[in-house]
Design a protein around this motif. Structure first.
Motif, PDB file in Angstrom:
ATOM      1  N   SER A 195      -9.578 -15.734 -14.524  1.00 55.89           N
ATOM      2  CA  SER A 195     -10.081 -15.549 -15.943  1.00 55.89           C
ATOM      3  C   SER A 195     -10.882 -14.287 -15.955  1.00 55.89           C
ATOM      4  CB  SER A 195     -11.128 -16.765 -16.200  1.00 55.89           C
ATOM      5  OG  SER A 195     -12.010 -17.024 -15.238  1.00 55.89           O
ATOM      6  N   PHE A 196     -12.230 -14.180 -16.735  1.00 58.40           N
ATOM      7  CA  PHE A 196     -12.938 -12.902 -16.740  1.00 58.40           C
ATOM      8  C   PHE A 196     -13.530 -12.426 -15.436  1.00 58.40           C
ATOM      9  CE2 PHE A 196     -12.981 -14.091 -21.421  1.00 58.40           C
ATOM     10  CZ  PHE A 196     -12.428 -12.807 -21.963  1.00 58.40           C
ATOM     11  N   ILE A 197     -13.124 -11.773 -14.883  1.00 55.43           N
ATOM     12  CA  ILE A 197     -13.682 -10.930 -13.469  1.00 55.43           C
ATOM     13  C   ILE A 197     -14.601  -9.587 -14.128  1.00 55.43           C
ATOM     14  CG2 ILE A 197     -13.169 -10.099 -11.317  1.00 55.43           C
ATOM     15  CD1 ILE A 197     -12.063 -13.053 -11.886  1.00 55.43           C
ATOM     16  N   ARG A 198     -15.760  -9.393 -13.301  1.00 55.91           N
ATOM     17  CA  ARG A 198     -16.570  -8.535 -13.468  1.00 55.91           C
ATOM     18  C   ARG A 198     -15.930  -7.257 -13.080  1.00 55.91           C
ATOM     19  NH1 ARG A 198     -22.322  -8.420 -14.087  1.00 55.91           N
ATOM     20  NH2 ARG A 198     -22.291 -10.736 -13.641  1.00 55.91           N
ATOM     21  N   THR A 199     -15.254  -6.377 -13.873  1.00 58.04           N
ATOM     22  CA  THR A 199     -14.411  -5.163 -13.566  1.00 58.04           C
ATOM     23  C   THR A 199     -14.782  -4.409 -14.847  1.00 58.04           C
ATOM     24  OG1 THR A 199     -12.170  -5.696 -14.506  1.00 58.04           O
ATOM     25  CG2 THR A 199     -12.723  -6.148 -12.444  1.00 58.04           C
ATOM     26  N   GLY A 200     -13.972  -3.195 -14.964  1.00 55.47           N
ATOM     27  CA  GLY A 200     -14.261  -2.387 -16.038  1.00 55.47           C
ATOM     28  C   GLY A 200     -13.830  -2.933 -17.237  1.00 55.47           C
ATOM     29  N   ILE A 201     -13.042  -3.872 -17.199  1.00 57.83           N
ATOM     30  CA  ILE A 201     -12.424  -4.267 -18.539  1.00 57.83           C
ATOM     31  C   ILE A 201     -13.520  -4.970 -19.260  1.00 57.83           C
ATOM     32  CG2 ILE A 201     -11.154  -6.454 -19.460  1.00 57.83           C
ATOM     33  CD1 ILE A 201      -9.153  -5.639 -16.913  1.00 57.83           C
ATOM     34  N   VAL A 202     -14.644  -5.620 -18.624  1.00 52.78           N
ATOM     35  CA  VAL A 202     -15.569  -6.342 -19.375  1.00 52.78           C
ATOM     36  C   VAL A 202     -16.577  -5.437 -19.829  1.00 52.78           C
ATOM     37  CG1 VAL A 202     -15.056  -8.601 -18.287  1.00 52.78           C
ATOM     38  CG2 VAL A 202     -16.944  -7.073 -17.511  1.00 52.78           C
ATOM     39  N   GLY A 228     -16.239 -14.200 -12.798  1.00 52.36           N
ATOM     40  CA  GLY A 228     -15.470 -14.162 -11.240  1.00 52.36           C
ATOM     41  C   GLY A 228     -15.729 -12.586 -10.750  1.00 52.36           C
ATOM     42  N   GLU A 229     -16.025 -12.538  -9.576  1.00 56.01           N
ATOM     43  CA  GLU A 229     -16.346 -11.140  -8.858  1.00 56.01           C
ATOM     44  C   GLU A 229     -15.036 -10.821  -8.152  1.00 56.01           C
ATOM     45  OE1 GLU A 229     -18.945  -9.598  -9.143  1.00 56.01           O
ATOM     46  OE2 GLU A 229     -20.247 -11.452  -9.839  1.00 56.01           O
TER      47      GLU A 229
END
Length: 262
Positions: A195-202, A228-229
């Motif tokens: 699901s949503f992971i802490r990357t540049g996408i967010v 998520g990480e």
């Protein structure tokens, strides 16, 4: 002295796409720390070279290589895999990680965008599996790990092509797994669904709403109430790349903080 846990993928040779940052870079670092050689590709040649250089600096020897790759290019798939095969003396793990998205409902979405996203998210996975399998066959046990998304199940009408592409990856992964099994190949194929992971996408959400409000919005349907990480996904890749998962194929790994259960 290297501990047992650091040898979970000793001797494995992994080819990873979309490895210039985010999930792909995290996977590469973790696999290398646990004993694998890694060949990293990305359309951003400079950035993926930097990741490989950092990995080699950490280990004090060459365990990582990099190359530019447009995953929509069939001929480049063949040449990049050949380069990896030569550099690492084989390939035993394929991680199809490269992916993109586009916003738009079915009427608003332009055919050009549909084909662009499908090309990167689906066609590239097919090409990777097709051309890597002859090499994986030579270095069994092998593992194919395709990065899909919870978007394969949690449908948003504004993400029409992304939803469709990630659902296709899940289905394609099962087809590849069963094809390998009927050939009695010791090569497994599984898909991972974050699901949503802490990357540049967010990051755009953080910029628009502020980090606290953005996290609250993005995790509204996540029982664990956090993003998520990258290592949450990288450790799943590590497991599926290792011999610990020899009896797991055609499976879907949902890394979503419990979102799919509600």
């Amino acid at each position: 002295m290297t501990s047992f846990i650091e040898q979970r993928v000793a001797g494995k040779k992994a080819f990873i796409t979309g490895a210039a940052g985010g999930l792909g870079a995290a996977m590469a670092h973790l696999l290398a720390r646990h004993g694998a050689k890694v060949f990293l590709t990305d359309i951003n040649e400079e950035a993926v070279y930097a990741v490989a250089t950092a990995i080699n600096a950490e280990h004090g020897k060459t365990v990582a290589w990099s190359a530019a790759q447009n995953v929509r290019d069939e001929e480049r798939w063949q040449s990049a895999l050949a380069e990896a095969d030569s550099a690492m003396d084989g390939i035993s793990v394929l991680v199809n990680n490269a992916g993109i998205g586009a916003i738009g409902g079915v009427e608003a979405l332009q055919p050009k965008e549909w084909h662009r996203v499908m090309g990167v998210n689906v066609d590239a996975v097919y090409l990777g599996c097709k051309y890597a399998l002859p090499l994986l066959r030579q270095h069994q046990p092998g593992s194919i790990i395709n990065i899909s998304s919870m978007a394969a199940y949690k449908i948003d009408p504004d993400y029409t092509v992304y939803n469709a592409s990630k659902a296709a990856v899940a289905s394609l992964s099962k087809s590849v797994a069963l094809d390998c099994a009927r050939q009695k190949m010791d090569v497994r194929c599984n898909s991972i669904h974050p699901s949503f992971i802490r990357t540049g996408i967010v990051e755009p959400f953080f910029e628009q709403l502020g980090e606290e409000e953005a996290i609250k919005k993005l995790t509204r349907g996540v029982p664990l109430r956090r993003l998520g990480e990258v290592d949450d996904v990288a450790y799943a890749v590590l497991y599926l790349a290792s011999n610990e998962s020899r009896y797991i194929t055609a499976a879907e790994f949902r890394i979503d903080g419990g979102a799919s259960a509600v």
